[in-house]
Structure formats: C-alpha cells, structure tokens
Design an enzyme around this catalytic site. Structure first.
Site, PDB file in Angstrom:
ATOM      1  N   GLU A 201      13.051  54.627  47.649  1.00  0.00           N
ATOM      2  CA  GLU A 201      13.748  55.686  47.283  1.00  0.00           C
ATOM      3  C   GLU A 201      14.765  55.380  46.010  1.00  0.00           C
ATOM      4  O   GLU A 201      15.069  56.157  45.254  1.00  0.00           O
ATOM      5  CB  GLU A 201      14.844  55.557  48.522  1.00  0.00           C
ATOM      6  CG  GLU A 201      14.487  56.197  49.580  1.00  0.00           C
ATOM      7  CD  GLU A 201      15.426  55.743  51.129  1.00  0.00           C
ATOM      8  OE1 GLU A 201      14.715  54.592  51.680  1.00  0.00           O
ATOM      9  OE2 GLU A 201      16.015  56.390  51.758  1.00  0.00           O
TER      10      GLU A 201
ATOM     11  N   ARG B 218      23.111  56.354  45.284  1.00  0.00           N
ATOM     12  CA  ARG B 218      22.647  57.220  46.494  1.00  0.00           C
ATOM     13  C   ARG B 218      24.029  57.728  47.396  1.00  0.00           C
ATOM     14  O   ARG B 218      24.841  56.884  47.770  1.00  0.00           O
ATOM     15  CB  ARG B 218      21.772  56.119  47.605  1.00  0.00           C
ATOM     16  CG  ARG B 218      21.187  56.712  48.426  1.00  0.00           C
ATOM     17  CD  ARG B 218      21.074  55.841  49.903  1.00  0.00           C
ATOM     18  NE  ARG B 218      20.915  56.727  51.065  1.00  0.00           N
ATOM     19  CZ  ARG B 218      20.948  56.197  52.193  1.00  0.00           C
ATOM     20  NH1 ARG B 218      21.244  55.230  52.548  1.00  0.00           N
ATOM     21  NH2 ARG B 218      20.615  56.902  53.211  1.00  0.00           N
TER      22      ARG B 218
ATOM     23  N   HIS C 140      17.445  61.230  54.987  1.00  0.00           N
ATOM     24  CA  HIS C 140      16.174  60.457  54.441  1.00  0.00           C
ATOM     25  C   HIS C 140      15.388  61.428  53.276  1.00  0.00           C
ATOM     26  O   HIS C 140      14.289  60.949  53.209  1.00  0.00           O
ATOM     27  CB  HIS C 140      15.300  60.160  55.655  1.00  0.00           C
ATOM     28  CG  HIS C 140      15.668  59.132  56.488  1.00  0.00           C
ATOM     29  ND1 HIS C 140      15.096  59.171  57.803  1.00  0.00           N
ATOM     30  CD2 HIS C 140      16.494  57.970  56.209  1.00  0.00           C
ATOM     31  CE1 HIS C 140      15.631  58.138  58.555  1.00  0.00           C
ATOM     32  NE2 HIS C 140      16.343  57.478  57.635  1.00  0.00           N
TER      33      HIS C 140
END
Ligand code: ADP
Length: 397
Positions: free
Chosen positions: A383, A90, A179
């Site tokens: 996510e 990420r 996000h």
C-alpha cells in the site's frame, strides 16, 4: 523524487521514505504509543536498526522525531528535510466527495472534518497527522490517498443498502469499502501478470482486517466491507457480516449499550471470539493443529465465508480470470489458501497444492494448477508504494 509516506493511526505514526527514481525504500519506521509512553523504531537498509523510548505527546512530536531521524548524521538518509519532495498520507475514509487521491488543501481537510462521524477511529489521527506534517513541511505537496476511493465507481445497486432511501440521503449510510489501496495494487499486478487490463479479478486481502474485492477493467465493482470495515468475512476480532438483528437482541439480552455491542462485534469476535484463544491466525492455526475444536471451527468459518464471497463475485462478474491472495494471512497461510481453493474446480479455480506449500514467502507466486481455467496468485501487497506513486503523479502536476 523523494516521497515520505505517512500512515497515522490513533496512537501510532508509520512512515516510509521512497526514492522513486531508484525505486527503493530509503528508510521506514513506526512511532508507537503516541500520547502514552512513546516508542520509536527506525530502519534504513544497510544501517543498524534503531529502537528507543521517546517523548511523543502527540502526532506533531512524532513527525518531528521522524524528520530528525531521517536527517540524523548516523541514523538518517537525508542531508536536510528540504530533500523531501512530497508527502503521501494514508487516509482511511474519503467519503463520497474525495473519490480519488487528491492534493490536500484547506478545502479537503474541511471536508474530511465533516465526515469524521463516518470514521471515528481513523479520521481524527489522519487529520492531526496531516496538520502536523503540513506545519513542519509547509511548502511541499501533501497528497491524501483514501482507502475508499477504489470503490468510487461501484454501481448504486451495489452500494445502496435496502433500507429507507432517505437514510442514505440524510446520513450517507451506504457501502464505502476499505483496503482499496491494497486491492488496487494487487489487482493491478494480477492484470499485469495476465497481460489483460480488462480482466475479472477477485482479490482476497486476508490479514487482521480482511476484505474481498471484485475488479473488472481495473475498477472495483463490489467489495465485502461496507459502511464500516465491520462487514464481510470474519477477521481477527471482527465478526464480519451478521444478521443485523443479532445486535439489538444482544443489547436487550445482555443489558448492554449500543457502544458495548459494537465493541463486542468489533473487538471480541472473529477468530478471537470463536476460538477463545487469539485473534492471531498463527495461534489459532497451531491450536487447531493440536486438535482444539473451537480453533478448528474458527478457521472453518473463515474459509466458508471467504469461499461464499468468491462464489458470489464470480456470479456477479459472470466469470473470473484470476484469484489473488494477499496480506498477512493471504500471503503466509498456505493451509488456508489450500482450504479456500479446495472444491472450486466447478468455477475453474484449482491450485498446485505442492507449489502452494513450497513457494517462497514475500514474493509473487503463481500457484495455479496446470490447465486450470482461472489463475491463482499470491501477491504481497504494498500500500505504501501505491501511496507514493499516487503522490508522485500529483506532486508533478
Ligand atoms: P493488518 O490487518 O494488521 O495489517 P496483517 O496483514 O499483518 O494485518 O495480517 C496479520 C495476520 O496475518 C495475523 O492473523 C497473522 O497471524 C497472520 N500471519 C502472519 N504471518 C503468518 C504466517 N506465517 N502464517 C499464518 N498466518 C500468518
């Protein structure tokens, strides 16, 4: 295919190991207090949870510990590290160049290093987390999944700020949005539920950090976070959008530096700043229920701003098919959902208040009132799964 998802923060490294063929999480955990005193938690379904102090001077030590836990005879789920097929990282900021999830090679890392200034908090740990992983797993594919890339296709008039254009050209001052991986995941789920991949969807990711995104045809068209995650709705400790001249006024009035002013709007504002109680919505909600005026006010400000952004996105998209709530507050705070959706029948948004109060947590729920024009969903975000699926696609290429 087994994919390790790594989310490196400044003093933490969260991980999840996915078996993509079985569609399940084999293990997950978090190395915390890296560079301080070190703490690790590790969970595998069907096994006892493990939590221990650990020597974690840096991210390299953390990833080594993660691999040793994953391959541990008692606590682990792998026979050897070679069972891991790819790693998904990420990365909060992909700048203007990394516009989609990408295999991370030397060129990509060099570029990420050039944009650290845009992302001083999350950039350096993401890069050192990647370097540490690459060092211990050099022969497999490493993929970067960027929070910003979902916004790569928004129009220039939605991302250029009305300040001298040269500042965009020279310093890349613009709206980036964050996000994105969460919004992409829940908007995708909502489109699936609607059976319409061209749908107009507004996703409210309301957690400690909060943002709202408008999606049409599976692509984001606008989002509330901007140059940094500071813009948009009020958050746990961030103010969200402010008249920009408030900041220089406070710098002069309080005799503080620009950095101190940034800290004030970033770490001392939002729910915490207004309530004076806590940044945690549960604490603020409890105080509000007990009649605390400032706690009530903090929540009213939050609701007011969420509504305003929803309304503006309906205008921008000329309609809306679904409204989605996700993340810690969006998934759990039933009262807040009710307050946001109240008096929006003009827009076609009406919820079944009884079901909104009783629907199970942690699951997808359709809380739409019967007959309402717009669907309202609660969709738990994921996510990590999104990162794992992007990684799987790129690792197979
Ligand atoms: P982060 O942005 O750190 O990922 P989360 O998405 O986990 O944050 O959201 C944290 C927020 O969610 C906190 O304000 C917390 O109070 C809120 N939250 C979590 N559970 C509940 C609950 N049951 N009711 C109300 N708020 C909740």
């Amino acid at each position: 295919m087994k994919i390790l998802v790594v989310n490196a923060g400044s003093s933490s490294l969260k991980y999840q190991l996915f078996d993509m063929d079985e569609g399940k999480v084999l293990a997950k955990g978090n190395c915390e207090r890296i560079g301080i005193d070190g703490l690790v938690t590790h969970k595998c379904p069907g096994k006892e949870d493990y939590k221990s102090a650990a020597e974690l001077p840096d991210h390299r030590a953390a990833i080594k510990l993660v691999l040793s836990l994953l391959t541990d005879e008692k606590l682990g789920v792998l026979k050897g590290v070679e069972e891991i097929d790819a790693v998904g990282h990420r990365v909060a900021h992909g700048g203007e160049k990394l516009r989609q999830s990408s295999v991370l090679g030397e060129e990509e890392i060099k570029y990420l290093e050039t944009i650290v200034e845009l992302n001083p908090l999350h950039g350096p740990p993401a890069i050192s987390g990647f370097k540490a992983c690459k060092e211990v797993m050099p022969n497999i594919t490493h993929v970067g999944v960027f929070d910003t890339s979902y916004y790569s296709d928004i129009q220039d008039y939605a991302y250029i700020y009305p300040i001298p254009y040269e500042l965009y050209e020279q310093y890349k001052v613009r709206r980036y949005g964050f996000h994105g991986t969460s919004h992409r995941y829940v908007a995708g789920k909502a489109a699936e539920l609607l059976g319409n991949k061209n749908a107009k969807i507004i996703t409210c990711h309301l957690g400690n950090g909060s943002s709202i995104t408008a999606t049409v045809n599976g692509k984001a068209v606008d989002t509330s976070m901007g140059f940094t995650p500071q813009d948009g709705v009020p958050m746990g400790t961030r103010s969200g959008a402010l008249d920009p001249t408030v900041v220089p006024f406070l710098i002069k009035k309080l005799g503080i530096t620009a950095e101190e002013a940034e800290k004030l709007i970033n770490s001392k504002s939002g729910l915490l700043g207004v309530s004076g109680i806590s940044s945690d919505c549960r604490d603020v909600g409890e105080a509000a229920a007990n009649g605390n005026y400032r706690a009530q006010l903090a929540l009213k400000i939050l609701v007011h701003n969420v509504k305003k952004i929803i309304g503006s996105y309906v205008a921008e998209m000329n309609g809306v098919d679904a409204l989605v709530f996700t993340a810690g507050i969006g998934e759990n705070d039933r009262q807040l959902r009710e307050d946001v959706c109240k008096e929006m029948s003009y827009l076609g948004i009406e919820i079944d208040e009884a079901y909104n109060k009783s629907c199970a947590r942690g699951e997808i729920a359709d809380i739409t009132k019967q007959g309402a024009k717009v669907k309202t969903f609660v969709i738990p975000t994921n996510e990590e799964f999104m990162i794992a699926s992007d990684t799987q696609i790129l690792a197979k290429k």
